[in-house]
Scaffold this motif. Structure first.
Motif, PDB file in Angstrom:
ATOM      1  N   ILE A  61     -17.252 -28.947  -7.635  1.00 28.34           N
ATOM      2  CA  ILE A  61     -18.099 -29.129  -6.452  1.00 28.34           C
ATOM      3  C   ILE A  61     -18.305 -30.612  -6.142  1.00 28.34           C
ATOM      4  CG2 ILE A  61     -19.331 -26.945  -6.679  1.00 28.34           C
ATOM      5  CD1 ILE A  61     -21.550 -28.411  -8.101  1.00 28.34           C
ATOM      6  N   GLY A  62     -17.436 -31.444  -6.700  1.00 28.75           N
ATOM      7  CA  GLY A  62     -17.500 -32.875  -6.432  1.00 28.75           C
ATOM      8  C   GLY A  62     -16.378 -33.283  -5.490  1.00 28.75           C
ATOM      9  N   ILE A  63     -15.584 -34.232  -5.908  1.00 29.13           N
ATOM     10  CA  ILE A  63     -14.440 -34.681  -5.123  1.00 29.13           C
ATOM     11  C   ILE A  63     -13.429 -33.544  -5.012  1.00 29.13           C
ATOM     12  CG2 ILE A  63     -12.589 -36.376  -4.963  1.00 29.13           C
ATOM     13  CD1 ILE A  63     -15.386 -37.522  -4.564  1.00 29.13           C
ATOM     14  N   GLN A  64     -12.957 -33.293  -3.806  1.00 31.27           N
ATOM     15  CA  GLN A  64     -12.054 -32.188  -3.560  1.00 31.27           C
ATOM     16  C   GLN A  64     -10.645 -32.706  -3.249  1.00 31.27           C
ATOM     17  OE1 GLN A  64     -13.148 -28.855  -3.794  1.00 31.27           O
ATOM     18  NE2 GLN A  64     -14.961 -29.915  -4.581  1.00 31.27           N
ATOM     19  N   PRO A  65      -9.597 -31.969  -3.695  1.00 32.89           N
ATOM     20  CA  PRO A  65      -8.221 -32.349  -3.336  1.00 32.89           C
ATOM     21  C   PRO A  65      -8.059 -32.350  -1.817  1.00 32.89           C
ATOM     22  CG  PRO A  65      -8.264 -30.689  -5.075  1.00 32.89           C
ATOM     23  CD  PRO A  65      -9.655 -30.805  -4.555  1.00 32.89           C
ATOM     24  N   PRO A  66      -7.220 -33.193  -1.239  1.00 33.30           N
ATOM     25  CA  PRO A  66      -6.228 -34.061  -1.908  1.00 33.30           C
ATOM     26  C   PRO A  66      -6.789 -35.354  -2.488  1.00 33.30           C
ATOM     27  CG  PRO A  66      -6.094 -34.350   0.452  1.00 33.30           C
ATOM     28  CD  PRO A  66      -7.123 -33.267   0.225  1.00 33.30           C
ATOM     29  N   ASP A  67      -8.101 -35.630  -2.296  1.00 40.41           N
ATOM     30  CA  ASP A  67      -8.682 -36.794  -2.973  1.00 40.41           C
ATOM     31  C   ASP A  67      -8.671 -36.556  -4.475  1.00 40.41           C
ATOM     32  OD1 ASP A  67      -9.181 -38.040  -0.543  1.00 40.41           O
ATOM     33  OD2 ASP A  67     -11.158 -37.107  -0.341  1.00 40.41           O
ATOM     34  N   VAL A  68      -8.793 -37.625  -5.230  1.00 41.33           N
ATOM     35  CA  VAL A  68      -8.732 -37.503  -6.681  1.00 41.33           C
ATOM     36  C   VAL A  68      -9.735 -38.460  -7.300  1.00 41.33           C
ATOM     37  CG1 VAL A  68      -6.872 -39.221  -6.824  1.00 41.33           C
ATOM     38  CG2 VAL A  68      -7.187 -37.598  -8.691  1.00 41.33           C
ATOM     39  N   SER A  69     -10.383 -38.015  -8.355  1.00 46.64           N
ATOM     40  CA  SER A  69     -11.273 -38.858  -9.152  1.00 46.64           C
ATOM     41  C   SER A  69     -10.967 -38.604 -10.617  1.00 46.64           C
ATOM     42  CB  SER A  69     -12.740 -38.546  -8.842  1.00 46.64           C
ATOM     43  OG  SER A  69     -13.100 -37.278  -9.350  1.00 46.64           O
ATOM     44  N   TRP A  70     -11.545 -39.445 -11.477  1.00 45.86           N
ATOM     45  CA  TRP A  70     -11.285 -39.269 -12.907  1.00 45.86           C
ATOM     46  C   TRP A  70     -11.789 -37.916 -13.405  1.00 45.86           C
ATOM     47  CZ3 TRP A  70     -13.169 -44.889 -14.137  1.00 45.86           C
ATOM     48  CH2 TRP A  70     -12.123 -45.779 -13.878  1.00 45.86           C
ATOM     49  N   GLY A  71     -12.956 -37.491 -12.938  1.00 42.02           N
ATOM     50  CA  GLY A  71     -13.465 -36.189 -13.356  1.00 42.02           C
ATOM     51  C   GLY A  71     -12.592 -35.046 -12.880  1.00 42.02           C
ATOM     52  N   LEU A  72     -12.080 -35.148 -11.672  1.00 40.12           N
ATOM     53  CA  LEU A  72     -11.191 -34.112 -11.152  1.00 40.12           C
ATOM     54  C   LEU A  72      -9.883 -34.067 -11.922  1.00 40.12           C
ATOM     55  CD1 LEU A  72     -10.705 -31.937  -9.015  1.00 40.12           C
ATOM     56  CD2 LEU A  72      -9.823 -33.730  -7.500  1.00 40.12           C
ATOM     57  N   MET A  73      -9.373 -35.224 -12.334  1.00 42.99           N
ATOM     58  CA  MET A  73      -8.147 -35.251 -13.132  1.00 42.99           C
ATOM     59  C   MET A  73      -8.350 -34.575 -14.486  1.00 42.99           C
ATOM     60  SD  MET A  73      -6.569 -39.052 -12.388  1.00 42.99           S
ATOM     61  CE  MET A  73      -5.140 -38.699 -13.401  1.00 42.99           C
ATOM     62  N   VAL A  74      -9.520 -34.795 -15.097  1.00 44.48           N
ATOM     63  CA  VAL A  74      -9.812 -34.114 -16.368  1.00 44.48           C
ATOM     64  C   VAL A  74      -9.856 -32.605 -16.159  1.00 44.48           C
ATOM     65  CG1 VAL A  74     -11.531 -33.832 -18.194  1.00 44.48           C
ATOM     66  CG2 VAL A  74     -11.031 -36.114 -17.305  1.00 44.48           C
ATOM     67  N   ALA A  75     -10.481 -32.172 -15.052  1.00 46.13           N
ATOM     68  CA  ALA A  75     -10.567 -30.742 -14.767  1.00 46.13           C
ATOM     69  C   ALA A  75      -9.191 -30.143 -14.530  1.00 46.13           C
ATOM     70  CB  ALA A  75     -11.465 -30.511 -13.548  1.00 46.13           C
ATOM     71  N   GLN A  76      -8.334 -30.849 -13.813  1.00 44.46           N
ATOM     72  CA  GLN A  76      -7.005 -30.329 -13.527  1.00 44.46           C
ATOM     73  C   GLN A  76      -6.097 -30.331 -14.750  1.00 44.46           C
ATOM     74  OE1 GLN A  76      -5.804 -32.891 -10.292  1.00 44.46           O
ATOM     75  NE2 GLN A  76      -6.717 -31.577  -8.728  1.00 44.46           N
ATOM     76  N   GLY A  77      -6.375 -31.210 -15.713  1.00 45.90           N
ATOM     77  CA  GLY A  77      -5.494 -31.297 -16.873  1.00 45.90           C
ATOM     78  C   GLY A  77      -5.982 -30.577 -18.105  1.00 45.90           C
ATOM     79  N   ARG A  78      -7.172 -29.946 -18.036  1.00 50.61           N
ATOM     80  CA  ARG A  78      -7.709 -29.326 -19.253  1.00 50.61           C
ATOM     81  C   ARG A  78      -6.887 -28.138 -19.714  1.00 50.61           C
ATOM     82  NH1 ARG A  78     -10.942 -27.377 -15.081  1.00 50.61           N
ATOM     83  NH2 ARG A  78     -11.406 -25.138 -15.136  1.00 50.61           N
ATOM     84  N   GLN A  79      -6.184 -27.470 -18.791  1.00 49.92           N
ATOM     85  CA  GLN A  79      -5.377 -26.315 -19.200  1.00 49.92           C
ATOM     86  C   GLN A  79      -4.043 -26.716 -19.812  1.00 49.92           C
ATOM     87  OE1 GLN A  79      -4.208 -23.974 -15.772  1.00 49.92           O
ATOM     88  NE2 GLN A  79      -4.401 -25.762 -14.426  1.00 49.92           N
ATOM     89  N   PHE A  80      -3.733 -28.022 -19.782  1.00 47.30           N
ATOM     90  CA  PHE A  80      -2.474 -28.501 -20.354  1.00 47.30           C
ATOM     91  C   PHE A  80      -2.712 -29.388 -21.569  1.00 47.30           C
ATOM     92  CE2 PHE A  80      -1.842 -28.122 -15.707  1.00 47.30           C
ATOM     93  CZ  PHE A  80      -0.868 -27.137 -15.691  1.00 47.30           C
ATOM     94  N   LEU A  81      -3.875 -29.254 -22.209  1.00 50.11           N
ATOM     95  CA  LEU A  81      -4.207 -30.132 -23.327  1.00 50.11           C
ATOM     96  C   LEU A  81      -3.217 -30.002 -24.484  1.00 50.11           C
ATOM     97  CD1 LEU A  81      -8.117 -29.963 -23.502  1.00 50.11           C
ATOM     98  CD2 LEU A  81      -6.705 -31.951 -22.968  1.00 50.11           C
ATOM     99  N   GLN A  82      -2.687 -28.815 -24.714  1.00 52.43           N
ATOM    100  CA  GLN A  82      -1.783 -28.621 -25.836  1.00 52.43           C
ATOM    101  C   GLN A  82      -0.356 -29.029 -25.506  1.00 52.43           C
ATOM    102  OE1 GLN A  82      -2.202 -24.555 -27.109  1.00 52.43           O
ATOM    103  NE2 GLN A  82      -4.194 -24.910 -28.068  1.00 52.43           N
TER     104      GLN A  82
END
Length: 317
Positions: free
Chosen positions: A239-260
Motif C-alpha cells: 500500500i506504499g509505492i506502486q509499480p511501475p515506480d520502485v522503492s527499496w521496500g517494494l524491491m524487498v517485497a518483490q524479491g522475498r519469494q526468490f530468497l532461496q
C-alpha cells in the motif's frame, strides 16, 4: 633613553576560533564514513538515473534471475530480477523514490511542528493546552497504522504517503519545540527582547530558534530513519509505492519469494536500507555534539579519549 610600552600580543589576545565543521567531522572517522555514505546515496539518487537511462525498466526475459557478475557490463553487476531488469539500476531508481518521500515528509513535519510548538510554548496558557491536546490525539494512533488506514481508503501515491507520514510525525517536533520554548522564555535575553517591544514571532525566530535548532535537527535526522523505514514497510505491505515506480521496500517485497534462488533481489535493497538508516543515526549523534557549544569540545579530543574524558568530567561534577 626611550621608554617602551609592553603591548599585548594580538595573536595571543585574539579569541581562538572553533574548528571548522569539516575539520571536526574529519576527526571522527565513524561520523565521516556515515556522512560519505549518505552523500553517496544522495548523489546516486540525483545523477544515477541520468547515467543509467531506462535500464531500471528495460526487460530482458533471456537474462532472468542472472546472478551478480562482471560479465554483462555495469548493469549486470548486481544481477537481474525475474523480468531480467538490472537490480543495480533499480536500486539507483529506488533511492530517488525513497528519498523523495523521506526528505519532504521530514522537512514538512519539522517546519510545521517546530513553529507550532515554539509558538505554544512561548505563549503558554490556553494555546499551549490546545496544541498539546491535538498532539496527544495524533500520537494516540500508531503512525504506521494511521498510514495504513489512510492509504487503504485513498489511492496510494507519493504525495499521499508524504502527507500522512508528515502529519503523523508533527507531534514529535511540536512537543520538543514546546519544551525548549517554555524553558527559554524565562531567560534574561528573552525578557530583554520583550522589554524593548519585540513581538512574539521575531523573539522566537531570533532568540529561541537558534538555541532549539540543534535539538530539532537531531530529532529530524533520527526521524528521517523512521520515515524511510515506514515507507519501506508500507511498500512491503503493498500500500506504499506502486509499480511501475520502485522503492527499496517494494524491491524487498518483490524479491522475498526468490530468497532461496535469487537472494540478491531482496537482500541488496535491505542492505541499502540498513546502511542508510545506520549512517543517518551515527551522523545525528555527531550533529548533536557539533551544534551544541557546551559539548563541541568533545569532538576536538581523539576518539580513544572521549569516553575517558566524559567519565572524568561526570565524576568531577
Amino acid at each position: 633613553m626611550t621608554a617602551t610600552l609592553d603591548r599585548p600580543d594580538d595573536t595571543a589576545a585574539a579569541p581562538k576560533r572553533p574548528p571548522r565543521w569539516w575539520l571536526l567531522l574529519g576527526r571522527d572517522k565513524l561520523a565521516a564514513v556515515a556522512a560519505v555514505v549518505l552523500g553517496l546515496v544522495l548523489l546516486t539518487a540525483l545523477i544515477g538515473p541520468l547515467l543509467l537511462g531506462d535500464a531500471a525498466t528495460r526487460q530482458d526475459l533471456n537474462a532472468s534471475l542472472r546472478p551478480p557478475s562482471f560479465d554483462h557490463g555495469i548493469t549486470g553487476l548486481l544481477g537481474t530480477d525475474i523480468l531480467g531488469r538490472s537490480v543495480l539500476a533499480r536500486l539507483v531508481e529506488a533511492a530517488g523514490t525513497t528519498l523523495s518521500v523521506a526528505i519532504p515528509a521530514v522537512l514538512f513535519s519539522l517546519v510545521a511542528g517546530s513553529a507550532i510548538g515554539m509558538w505554544a510554548g512561548y505563549h503558554g496558557g490556553r494555546r499551549e493546552n490546545i496544541a498539546m491536546r491535538v498532539a496527544d490525539v495524533i500520537l494516540s494512533f500508531p503512525s504506521l497504522l494511521l498510514a495504513v488506514v489512510v492509504l487503504y481508503v485513498f489511492t496510494p501515491s507519493v504525495a499521499n504517503i508524504v502527507f500522512i507520514l508528515a502529519l503523523a510525525r508533527i507531534p514529535i517536533y511540536l512537543r520538543t519545540a514546546r519544551a525548549e520554548a517554555a524553558e527559554l522564555k524565562s531567560r534574561l535575553f528573552v525578557d530583554a527582547a520583550r522589554t524593548f517591544g519585540t513581538t512574539s514571532w521575531p523573539t522566537i525566530y531570533r532568540h529561541i530558534l537558534p538555541i532549539a535548532m540543534p535539538t530539532l535537527l537531531t530529532v529530524a535526522t533520527l526521524d528521517f530513519c523512521f520515515v524511510m523505514l515506514s515507507e519501506s514497510s508500507l511498500s512491503f505491505l503493498g500500500i506504499g509505492i506502486q509499480p511501475p515506480d520502485v522503492s527499496w521496500g517494494l524491491m524487498v517485497a518483490q524479491g522475498r519469494q526468490f530468497l532461496q534462488t535469487a537472494w540478491w533481489i531482496a537482500v541488496l535493497p535491505g542492505v541499502a536500507i540498513v546502511l542508510t538508516t545506520v549512517s543517518a543515526t551515527i551522523l545525528a549523534a555527531w550533529v548533536r555534539l557539533a551544534t551544541d557549544p557546551a559539548q563541541r569540545w568533545r569532538l576536538t579530543l581523539p576518539t580513544s579519549k572521549r569516553g575517558k574524558r566524559s567519565v572524568t568530567t561526570e565524576v568531577t561534577a
